[in-house]
Design an enzyme around this catalytic site. Structure first.
Site, PDB file in Angstrom:
ATOM      1  N   GLU A   1      -2.775   5.190  13.398  1.00 26.11           N
ATOM      2  CA  GLU A   1      -2.409   6.416  12.684  1.00 26.11           C
ATOM      3  C   GLU A   1      -2.764   7.653  13.497  1.00 26.11           C
ATOM      4  OE1 GLU A   1      -2.540   8.372   8.230  1.00 26.11           O
ATOM      5  OE2 GLU A   1      -3.936   6.751   8.698  1.00 26.11           O
TER       6      GLU A   1
ATOM      7  N   HIS B   1      -9.520   1.810  -1.699  1.00 28.41           N
ATOM      8  CA  HIS B   1      -8.089   1.621  -1.469  1.00 28.41           C
ATOM      9  C   HIS B   1      -7.472   1.012  -2.722  1.00 28.41           C
ATOM     10  CE1 HIS B   1      -4.320   0.831   0.247  1.00 28.41           C
ATOM     11  NE2 HIS B   1      -4.663   0.364   1.430  1.00 28.41           N
TER      12      HIS B   1
ATOM     13  N   CYS C   1       0.802  -1.227   0.000  1.00 31.41           N
ATOM     14  CA  CYS C   1       0.000   0.000   0.000  1.00 31.41           C
ATOM     15  C   CYS C   1       0.833   1.275   0.000  1.00 31.41           C
ATOM     16  CB  CYS C   1      -0.924   0.019   1.219  1.00 31.41           C
ATOM     17  SG  CYS C   1      -1.810  -1.516   1.482  1.00 31.41           S
TER      18      CYS C   1
ATOM     19  N   PHE D   1       1.332  -2.997   4.529  1.00 29.78           N
ATOM     20  CA  PHE D   1       1.640  -4.332   5.022  1.00 29.78           C
ATOM     21  C   PHE D   1       3.134  -4.571   4.833  1.00 29.78           C
ATOM     22  CE2 PHE D   1      -2.654  -6.762   4.504  1.00 29.78           C
ATOM     23  CZ  PHE D   1      -3.168  -6.041   5.574  1.00 29.78           C
TER      24      PHE D   1
ATOM     25  N   HIS E   1      -3.530   7.714   5.700  1.00 30.60           N
ATOM     26  CA  HIS E   1      -3.615   6.373   5.119  1.00 30.60           C
ATOM     27  C   HIS E   1      -5.051   5.883   5.299  1.00 30.60           C
ATOM     28  CE1 HIS E   1      -2.150   2.777   3.364  1.00 30.60           C
ATOM     29  NE2 HIS E   1      -2.440   2.039   4.422  1.00 30.60           N
TER      30      HIS E   1
ATOM     31  N   LYS F   1      -9.955   7.567   0.749  1.00 33.95           N
ATOM     32  CA  LYS F   1     -10.316   6.173   0.461  1.00 33.95           C
ATOM     33  C   LYS F   1     -11.799   5.946   0.686  1.00 33.95           C
ATOM     34  CE  LYS F   1      -5.844   3.943   1.526  1.00 33.95           C
ATOM     35  NZ  LYS F   1      -5.028   5.131   1.866  1.00 33.95           N
TER      36      LYS F   1
END
Length: 411
Positions: A313, A339, A170, A398, A302, A334
């Site tokens: 976050e 995403h 990502c 990830f 994010h 998003k």
């Protein structure tokens, strides 16, 4: 900053002079900005083969897209959808910028993707394993390889300088844009086309993510107490990053300046984010830009809509920005376009440029209930007019890989 061609932290200054995109919100950067201003939802029911076999049947799919309207049949034998999206975005960005590549060895392409030609893989696995075919098309590998989009752009634009692909889940496109920034800043290139592309909305692409149990069946609601997971999207965004002196010499329209970049590794868990890794990335990007936290007015988060990401976050933002966190605007687009995995940071950069250039902050739509662990100004549901001089965009992937960019207004 004074209008010197040198970045105060060393090296050349880097500006953005063009942008292009295709995603669930629009077929161009202006269309996407308009959708973000309106808080429009681009997420809906998915339409592709065997979607009825999936538990997750929603996504940020590009509706009504006809490849043959843009590419010849011969080209389509070589172009997976992720490459198609990247080419369309790159052509728009170059046209908007007006840049030419008179010295092709001084230009480059750096793109992010996670899955590469995943739809090509999906189709050919189906042929071999489900339909028992013993042959596949001879161009399957050039279609599915992760560097296909970057290579096709370089050939389309006759660019002969540094060209490669970054694949960090990502964070791929944020890493790619940070690398482009550094290539120009260091003097290795004058112009770099950069961003990301992804086309994972196919049976295999969704089925793999279903296994992680992080997907929502009904919508993406970042920071809202009743959020229940992420929603995938597809598309691409590409930008023209250019050395300041190169842009000024040709009278280019400058959208914004890229001033800081940092990347870190959590070195802790393959899927669970680590607050400290995010903190170090944000602090590193601020230091690289030579800015105090108080200078930042907006963060494009994010913000995936999963409980662990959103809480981590928000805690990291509070640690980095202290009391200023209460005055920051932070939103996750998003919630609108989904995403895009390896392409997500690129589409999100459009919201950052809109904030700097137009003074419009894209909202976090779908926000319904406040979460005490996410008690920041998430610009809920409705876009906001606000002048900001510096923005930050976060990508936490990830694998524990974090990439953060800082951009500043060009006034």
């Amino acid at each position: 900053m004074p209008r010197s061609p040198q970045h105060p932290r060393g090296g050349r200054r880097v500006v953005v002079t063009g942008q292009g995109t295709i995603n669930a919100l629009g077929r161009s950067a202006p269309e996407t900005r308009a959708a973000m201003r309106e808080g429009r939802l681009g997420i809906g029911p998915l339409a592709f083969q065997d979607v009825d076999r999936l538990s997750i049947q929603i996504g940020g799919q590009i509706r009504g897209y006809d490849p043959e309207a843009h590419f010849s049949r011969q080209e389509l034998t070589l172009f997976d959808p992720f490459t198609q999206f990247a080419l369309l975005a790159a052509r728009e960005a170059v046209a908007a910028s007006g840049v030419t590549f008179a010295d092709p060895g001084r230009a480059g392409v750096v793109l992010g993707t996670s899955g590469g030609g995943l739809q090509t893989q999906d189709e050919n696995y189906r042929l071999v394993y489900q339909e028992a075919k013993n042959r596949v098309h001879p161009l399957v590998v050039p279609r599915l390889m992760n560097n296909a989009a970057a290579s096709q752009i370089s050939m389309d634009m006759k660019i002969e300088g540094p060209t490669y692909t970054v694949a960090t889940a990502c964070a791929s496109s944020n890493h790619a844009m940070g690398q482009a920034f550094q290539l120009i800043r260091s003097g290795m290139a004058d112009v770099v086309l950069t961003g990301g592309a992804e086309a994972m909305l196919c049976f295999g692409g969704i089925k793999a993510w279903e296994g992680l149990r992080v997907m929502s069946r009904d919508g993406c609601r970042p920071f809202s107490l009743n959020r229940n997971g992420m929603v995938q999207g597809e598309g691409a965004a590409v930008f023209v990053f250019e050395a300041l002196e190169h842009a000024l010499a040709r009278g280019a329209n400058i959208i914004a300046e890229v001033t800081g970049f940092a990347m870190t590794s959590d070195a802790s868990d393959i899927v669970t984010p680590n607050r400290e890794g995010a903190v170090r990335a944000m602090r590193g990007a601020l230091a690289d830009a030579g800015l105090a936290g108080e200078a930042v007015g907006y963060i494009n988060a994010h913000g995936t809509g999963t409980t662990v990401n959103d809480k981590t976050e928000c805690a990291a933002v509070r640690e980095v920005f202290g009391a200023h966190a209460d005055r920051l605007m932070i939103s996750s687009t998003k919630s609108m376009h989904g995403h895009l995995i390896g392409g997500t940071g690129a589409v999100e950069l459009i919201a950052c440029l809109m904030a700097l250039e137009e003074g419009v902050i894209a909202p976090t739509i779908g926000y319904e209930l406040p979460d005490p662990d996410c008690d920041l100004d998430v610009v809920p549901n409705v876009a906001r007019e606000a002048r900001v001089d510096a923005v930050m965009t976060n990508a936490f992937a990830f694998g524990g890989l974090n990439a953060v960019l800082v951009l500043q207004a060009w006034r």
